[in-house]
Design an enzyme around this catalytic site. Structure first.
Site, PDB file in Angstrom:
ATOM      1  N   SER A 104       6.866  -0.462 -29.250  1.00 26.99           N
ATOM      2  CA  SER A 104       6.923  -1.850 -29.753  1.00 26.99           C
ATOM      3  C   SER A 104       5.214  -2.154 -29.680  1.00 26.99           C
ATOM      4  O   SER A 104       4.448  -1.620 -30.333  1.00 26.99           O
ATOM      5  CB  SER A 104       7.702  -2.832 -28.951  1.00 26.99           C
ATOM      6  OG  SER A 104       8.085  -3.687 -29.609  1.00 26.99           O
ATOM      7  N   ASP A 244      17.364  -0.846 -35.449  1.00 23.40           N
ATOM      8  CA  ASP A 244      16.058  -1.273 -34.808  1.00 23.40           C
ATOM      9  C   ASP A 244      15.601  -2.709 -35.513  1.00 23.40           C
ATOM     10  O   ASP A 244      15.723  -2.796 -36.568  1.00 23.40           O
ATOM     11  CB  ASP A 244      14.763  -0.354 -35.202  1.00 23.40           C
ATOM     12  CG  ASP A 244      13.801  -0.192 -33.842  1.00 23.40           C
ATOM     13  OD1 ASP A 244      13.356  -1.338 -33.563  1.00 23.40           O
ATOM     14  OD2 ASP A 244      13.592   0.845 -33.593  1.00 23.40           O
ATOM     15  N   HIS A 271      16.154  -0.544 -30.817  1.00 23.12           N
ATOM     16  CA  HIS A 271      14.819  -0.589 -30.469  1.00 23.12           C
ATOM     17  C   HIS A 271      14.256   0.207 -29.144  1.00 23.12           C
ATOM     18  O   HIS A 271      13.206   0.429 -28.954  1.00 23.12           O
ATOM     19  CB  HIS A 271      14.333  -2.138 -30.152  1.00 23.12           C
ATOM     20  CG  HIS A 271      12.829  -2.387 -30.077  1.00 23.12           C
ATOM     21  ND1 HIS A 271      12.239  -2.110 -31.396  1.00 23.12           N
ATOM     22  CD2 HIS A 271      12.241  -3.017 -29.011  1.00 23.12           C
ATOM     23  CE1 HIS A 271      11.006  -2.692 -31.185  1.00 23.12           C
ATOM     24  NE2 HIS A 271      10.860  -3.049 -29.819  1.00 23.12           N
TER      25      HIS A 271
END
Length: 305
Positions: A104, A244, A271
């Site tokens: 991320s 995701d 995610h």
């Protein structure tokens, strides 16, 4: 392995000490792991420690969260600050050859690092759930939000208009999104709960803003490296989950932009595929790392002849 225990040590930054953990068996080039958030401590990345059978795996809590110091003023939290922090960690730990993993925001930080003419370039990049622009991210999460149950969307909308996003009702509605698109494991794994307990709210606010769905008001507001992706010259693995919040469509944009990048989507994950499908995820990373290192050795041998 409980990485919430005492850190291996601390790296001194001008505005506060950074806690780090070194696990595994020294041998092959280590993997340096960059957590997301911004402000989510490293502990949720704990499954990556399993890569340490023949190499070290290095984790650290970025300043402002977890076991690292939180004293810098909010004005200090910037993209250049965290790039310099990563450079300092790499130098302090004497890392010559290393792989760089980012999840991320950690993937965005990894991209900024390699695009910034670093003193030590990683052997490879491992980018998980990190689309190449904020516009990509927002397009994806807004599309996923629109598919939530009508009553959930209505609750989110009402509280955002009223400015009551701290209410229990809003948090419950947001949890529906997170259970679909952040981590689909039930109940949430202990490493994730530990990380949430050490979250750095001030860092999140300074870099992002007040909420996952925007508007983005922090330093990342206009972040976009899409035009610069062809400048990434190290072997790159791009991964994400089918469900995701960093949607596969935009992760494909990242993979397509980096010459020769390998792209893998984990069908039963969102995610955090390293928590949701850890065996498959780690097998993919291990195979990629081995392949990169084998090619490097082969090239080195040919050059030595």
């Amino acid at each position: 392995m409980n990485l919430s225990e005492k850190p291996t040590g601390f790296v001194t930054m001008p505005q506060g000490d950074v806690a780090y953990w070194r696990v595994g068996t020294p041998g092959r080039p280590p993997v340096v792991c960059l957590h997301g958030g911004p402000g989510m401590p490293h502990s949720y990345l704990e499954p990556l420690a399993r890569l340490g059978t023949d190499r070290e795996v290095i984790f650290y809590d970025q300043a402002g969260c977890g076991r690292s110091e939180r004293r810098p003023p909010r004005s200090s939290w910037s993209i250049p600050y965290f790039i310099e922090e990563l450079r300092t960690v790499v130098a302090a730990l004497g890392l010559g050859e290393f792989h760089l993993f980012g999840n991320s925001w950690g993937g965005w930080l990894a991209l900024e690092y390699v695009l910034g003419d670093p003193p030590a370039m990683p052997v490879s990049l491992l980018l998980n759930s990190s689309p190449p622009s904020i516009a990509n991210w927002l397009d994806g999460v807004h599309a996923l939000r629109a598919r939530l149950p009508e009553d959930v969307v209505r609750t989110l909308d009402e509280h955002e208009r009223a400015g009551t996003v701290g209410s229990r009702e809003y948090r419950d509605a947001f949890a529906v999104f997170n259970r679909r698109h952040m981590c689909r494991v039930r109940p949430w794994p202990a490493p994730l709960k530990t990380a949430l307990g050490g979250f750095g709210d001030e860092v999140y606010a300074a870099l992002w803003g007040s909420g996952e769905f925007g508007p983005v008001t922090g330093a990342l507001k206009d972040w976009d490296v899409t035009p610069r992706l062809p400048e990434v010259t190290v072997p790159t693995l791009v991964t994400c989950g089918r469900h995701d919040e960093a949607v596969p469509e935009h992760m494909a944009t990242l993979a397509d932009g980096v010459d020769g990048a390998r792209f893998t989507v984990f069908e039963h994950s969102s995610h955090m595929a390293f928590l949701e499908e850890p065996d498959a995820f780690l097998a993919e990373l291990s195979a990629f790392l081995t392949g990169v290192e084998t090619r490097r050795r082969s090239l080195s041998t040919r050059r030595g002849r």
